[in-house]
Design a protein around this motif. Structure first.
Motif, PDB file in Angstrom:
ATOM      1  N   UNK A  50       0.998  -1.116  -0.133  1.00 30.51           N
ATOM      2  CA  UNK A  50      -0.064   0.365   0.311  1.00 30.51           C
ATOM      3  C   UNK A  50       0.684   1.005   0.051  1.00 30.51           C
ATOM      4  N   UNK A  51       0.826   1.592  -0.736  1.00 32.20           N
ATOM      5  CA  UNK A  51       1.336   3.721  -0.170  1.00 32.20           C
ATOM      6  C   UNK A  51       1.981   3.846   1.165  1.00 32.20           C
ATOM      7  N   UNK A  52       2.361   4.768   1.623  1.00 32.04           N
ATOM      8  CA  UNK A  52       3.193   5.044   2.942  1.00 32.04           C
ATOM      9  C   UNK A  52       1.984   5.741   3.327  1.00 32.04           C
ATOM     10  N   UNK A  53       1.623   6.090   4.462  1.00 34.54           N
ATOM     11  CA  UNK A  53       0.560   7.223   4.747  1.00 34.54           C
ATOM     12  C   UNK A  53       1.465   8.533   4.588  1.00 34.54           C
ATOM     13  N   UNK A  54       0.851   9.504   4.598  1.00 40.89           N
ATOM     14  CA  UNK A  54       1.253  11.029   4.625  1.00 40.89           C
ATOM     15  C   UNK A  54       1.832  11.088   6.634  1.00 40.89           C
TER      16      UNK A  54
END
Length: 70
Positions: A50-54
């Motif tokens: 998954x994309x890394x969270x901000x």
């Protein structure tokens, strides 16, 4: 001949990405996709991550760490 070269590079980059941190892995897998495209092969690999969270940013107000009491 050139196609084999780029496909070989893509394979080596994927191998390296297995030992990399998440940020570097994502960039290496993107690079491998570009090498696949240059080698004339459709990208058959996708990132399972998954994309890394901000990062969270909170306003610094009274009573928070980092503010000085006067």
């Amino acid at each position: 001949m050139e196609q084999e070269f780029y496909l070989g590079l893509a394979s080596r980059v994927r191998t390296i990405s297995e030992r990399a941190d998440p940020f570097t892995r994502r960039r290496l897998l993107d690079l491998a996709k570009r090498y696949d495209a240059k080698g004339g092969q459709a990208s058959r690999f996708t990132s399972p991550e998954r994309p890394l969270p901000l990062p969270r940013t909170t306003p610094s107000g009274p009573g928070e760490a980092g503010s000085e009491a006067t």
